[in-house]
Design an enzyme around this catalytic site. Structure first.
Site, PDB file in Angstrom:
ATOM      1  N   LYS A 160     -58.448  13.943 -57.587  1.00  0.00           N
ATOM      2  CA  LYS A 160     -57.632  12.850 -57.061  1.00  0.00           C
ATOM      3  C   LYS A 160     -58.508  11.731 -56.515  1.00  0.00           C
ATOM      4  O   LYS A 160     -59.565  11.975 -55.926  1.00  0.00           O
ATOM      5  CB  LYS A 160     -56.726  13.341 -55.920  1.00  0.00           C
ATOM      6  N   GLY A 166     -49.672   6.922 -56.611  1.00  0.00           N
ATOM      7  CA  GLY A 166     -48.937   6.506 -57.791  1.00  0.00           C
ATOM      8  C   GLY A 166     -49.438   7.108 -59.083  1.00  0.00           C
ATOM      9  O   GLY A 166     -49.183   6.582 -60.161  1.00  0.00           O
ATOM     10  N   GLY A 167     -50.175   8.233 -58.993  1.00  0.00           N
ATOM     11  CA  GLY A 167     -50.647   8.900 -60.192  1.00  0.00           C
ATOM     12  C   GLY A 167     -51.937   8.332 -60.753  1.00  0.00           C
ATOM     13  O   GLY A 167     -52.483   8.876 -61.714  1.00  0.00           O
ATOM     14  N   HIS A 237     -48.135  12.533 -62.676  1.00  0.00           N
ATOM     15  CA  HIS A 237     -47.979  12.374 -61.229  1.00  0.00           C
ATOM     16  C   HIS A 237     -47.238  11.099 -60.852  1.00  0.00           C
ATOM     17  O   HIS A 237     -47.295  10.643 -59.710  1.00  0.00           O
ATOM     18  CB  HIS A 237     -49.342  12.446 -60.537  1.00  0.00           C
ATOM     19  N   GLU A 277     -45.469  13.395 -47.933  1.00  0.00           N
ATOM     20  CA  GLU A 277     -45.201  14.165 -49.142  1.00  0.00           C
ATOM     21  C   GLU A 277     -45.799  15.562 -49.037  1.00  0.00           C
ATOM     22  O   GLU A 277     -46.924  15.734 -48.565  1.00  0.00           O
ATOM     23  CB  GLU A 277     -45.755  13.435 -50.361  1.00  0.00           C
ATOM     24  N   ARG A 295     -45.856   2.944 -46.427  1.00  0.00           N
ATOM     25  CA  ARG A 295     -45.098   1.801 -46.946  1.00  0.00           C
ATOM     26  C   ARG A 295     -43.702   2.277 -47.315  1.00  0.00           C
ATOM     27  O   ARG A 295     -43.381   3.457 -47.196  1.00  0.00           O
ATOM     28  CB  ARG A 295     -45.787   1.249 -48.195  1.00  0.00           C
TER      29      ARG A 295
END
Length: 651
Positions: A160, A166-167, A237, A277, A295
């Site tokens: 990551k 946002g993938g 993702h 998340e 955000r």
């Protein structure tokens, strides 16, 4: 904090339009910014005033801090709302806004900084007692170090981007041998999207569900949770379907996750709207911190639908220094809401983005639609290809699903290929219907990607009949029915005529009878179908959307297909792929060429990497072969269809 009466939205597209609507409802003046590519965009026309901030490139416009601050000063704006994406999670931008004497509609720069770096955030959450996935988030970024830690973590594991979301900059690694390539691609995406190529490694939690909790906090320290969203249906993702509340969620588990989310927010003195998340283990009990988005989320509408709250209005209220108007005890979840994201992309072609003009854009008014486009707009290669979000609400989950299904059936986007048929197909899958989909659902369901639907004779006949009727209408309008170039057209239908039809470039040799009458019969190889003016085929009603392309052809959406329908051109065409050529599937920057002339490659090997719309697209070999010649070099900007390399048979 201070009150303000003018709000500048430092964003574009549907989120800019969505913020403008609430600003207007609150009596605020809304100021838009735009690039050259967006001069005629919907958000520009909706705003009270709009300011140009640069050329089409995001780096020169929507990421240009000086230009945005200059627009704020010129407009007299007292606050800036960053939306999502672009500068929304940029701590330096938040500081610059504050230094300019403006209100930043969001959390503090310090909170953004901590939560915006996955490595720092994870260490922070571990200190706060929030459960986290085992992994590596150290400063040593050498490949050898990452490989050593990967061996300890074990596969499958996730690579990551520490600074991302946002993938972008994310890769799943199932074999350690694949780690070097995953590191290279993730670093490149992370650097392009976030200007930071630092990576972290995490154990991949298999068969997990992606559950996130919406939190809200004011300057007095009041922090509440507004329930959870299930975002498990995702590819690369990036979320495809989102819903609230999460199917099967128990009150006990919800309270545990809400407490963890509130603790995460309070640990950084969070203010405003944020989302924490989690990955929920397949046992349905254990969950792990994934990240915090500092955000407004793309999927915030589903929370609004079940809570009855306007999250943008709450953001503005808190930004003006007022306390939250609701307490935790006031929060109730009513009914169920489901959202899908409509993208200009081709699922049957690796989800490659689609660009071009939208000739028709029709949405179902019976559900909520958040969009930033309309008929006649252009989909640009410079920005994310999301066109709209469709959000349905019902008293029950089944009611919401039915409403969303009906809305997709009544939606038409013509001119660019979209994921509309893919979304419609997803809603019929048992896992989606039952609410049991995990984050691996799409990969498990479509291991080779979604197949393109079969083109049936009925659809070919429909395309032919619509094109003939369109041509006949034009001919009548121009009083050219006697022109020899329109032989075969007559009021009584005349004799059967030959018709060479092109559907997305594929030739179909047909005959048509009854042209110019209420019933046209189209015949092909062993089949024949008759259509009427009211779109009845062989006596059965059919549904189709179509629009002229302005050049004598038309675009057709029917039976899961989006087709460009024209008469076949007289000149011959060649199939590049069939002749062993690799071409650019869309405009983009060729960031890597992984082969040289003379190299032997296997089917599926990555030959080149094309960067477009902020993503790295791997271009792979369609078959075994030998590289005959390279026609471009890495670093070149390519147009769609540009020849990259040619191949020859290995024998």
């Amino acid at each position: 904090m201070r009150k303000f009466d003018t709000l500048l939205i430092a964003n574009r597209g549907e989120i800019a339009c969505r913020i403008i609507r609430t600003a207007r409802d609150l009596g605020l003046r809304a100021v838009a910014v735009y690039s050259d590519a967006d001069a005629d965009a919907l958000h520009v026309s909706m705003a009270d005033e709009a300011h140009r901030i640069g050329p089409a490139s995001a780096a020169d416009s929507y990421l240009n801090v000086d230009a945005i601050l200059a627009a704020a000063k010129a407009s007299g704006a007292g606050a800036i709302h960053p939306g999502y994406g672009f500068l929304s999670e940029n701590a330096d931008f938040a500081r610059a806004v504050e230094r300019a004497g403006l209100v930043f509609v969001g959390p503090s720069a310090e909170a953004i900084e901590i939560m915006g770096d996955k490595a720092i955030a994870k260490a922070h959450m571990l200190d706060a007692g929030v459960p986290c996935v085992p992994g590596y988030q150290g400063d040593d970024q050498a490949d050898a170090t990452l490989l050593a830690h990967a061996r300890n973590i074990g596969v499958p594991l996730m690579v990551k981007a520490a600074a991302g979301g946002g993938g972008k900059g994310m890769r799943l690694v199932s074999k350690l041998d694949d780690l070097p390539e995953a590191l290279t691609l993730a670093r490149a995406e992370a650097s392009a999207a976030f200007g930071n190529d630092t990576l972290i490694l995490e154990r991949a939690v298999q068969n997990a569900r992606h559950i996130e909790v919406q939190v809200f906090a004011d300057h007095a320290g009041n922090t509440i949770a507004l329930g959870e969203r299930d975002c498990s249906v995702q590819r690369r993702h990036q979320k495809v379907i989102e819903e609230a509340p999460a199917p099967g969620m128990t009150q006990t588990l919800r309270k545990r996750m809400e407490r963890a989310a509130i603790a995460a927010a309070q640990s950084v003195d969070y203010v405003g709207a944020g989302t924490v998340e989690f990955l929920l283990d397949e046992n349905g009990e254990d969950f792990y911190f994934l990240e915090m988005n500092t955000r407004l989320q793309v999927e915030h509408p589903v929370t609004e639908m079940v809570t009855g709250l306007d999250l943008v209005a709450l953001q503005i209220t808190v930004a003006q220094g007022k306390p939250l108007p609701v307490s935790q005890e006031d929060v109730t979840l009513t009914g169920h809401a489901i959202e899908v994201r409509l993208y200009a992309e081709a699922p049957g072609n690796g989800f490659l983005p689609s660009i071009g003009k939208i000739y028709k854009f029709e949405m179902d008014n019976n559900i909520r639609i958040d969009t930033g486009v309309r008929s006649g707009d252009e989909v640009s290669p410079h920005y994310d290809p999301m066109l709209a979000k469709l959000i349905a609400h019902g008293d029950t989950r089944d009611e919401a699903l039915r409403a969303l299904t009906q809305a997709l059936d009544n939606t038409a986007v013509l001119g660019v290929t979209t994921n509309l048929p893919f979304l419609r197909d997803l809603l019929d899958h048992a896992e989606v219907q039952n609410g049991t989909a995990t984050t691996s659902f799409l990969d498990d369901t479509y291991p080779e990607g979604p197949p393109s639907p079969e083109l049936k004779p009925q659809t070919v006949a429909l395309a032919a009949a619509l094109l003939l009727r369109s041509e006949n209408a034009v001919a009548q309008a121009q009083s050219l029915l006697r022109d020899t170039s329109l032989a075969g057209f007559s009021s009584d239908g005349g004799l059967p005529i030959p018709l060479d039809l092109s559907l997305d470039g594929d030739l179909h040799k047909l005959t048509a009878a009854g042209v110019g009458t209420d019933h046209i019969t189209v015949s092909g190889d062993g089949w024949s179908h008759t259509s009427s003016n009211d779109l009845r085929f062989d006596g059965h009603r059919t549904t189709a959307h179509h629009a002229p392309d302005g050049m004598g052809g038309l675009y057709l959406q029917a039976a899961g297909h989006h087709l460009h329908v024209t008469r076949a051109q007289p000149w011959a065409t060649t199939d590049a792929a069939a002749n062993g050529a690799l071409t650019a599937p869309m405009p983009g920057l060729l960031v890597a060429l992984n082969v040289a002339a003379g190299d032997t490659v296997k089917k599926g090997d990555t030959l080149a990497v094309l960067e477009a719309m902020k993503m790295q697209h791997q271009l792979t070999a369609a078959a075994d072969g030998v590289v005959a010649a390279l026609h471009v070099a890495a670093g070149q900007q390519l147009s769609k269809g540009a020849l990259i390399l040619t191949m020859e048979d290995p024998t």
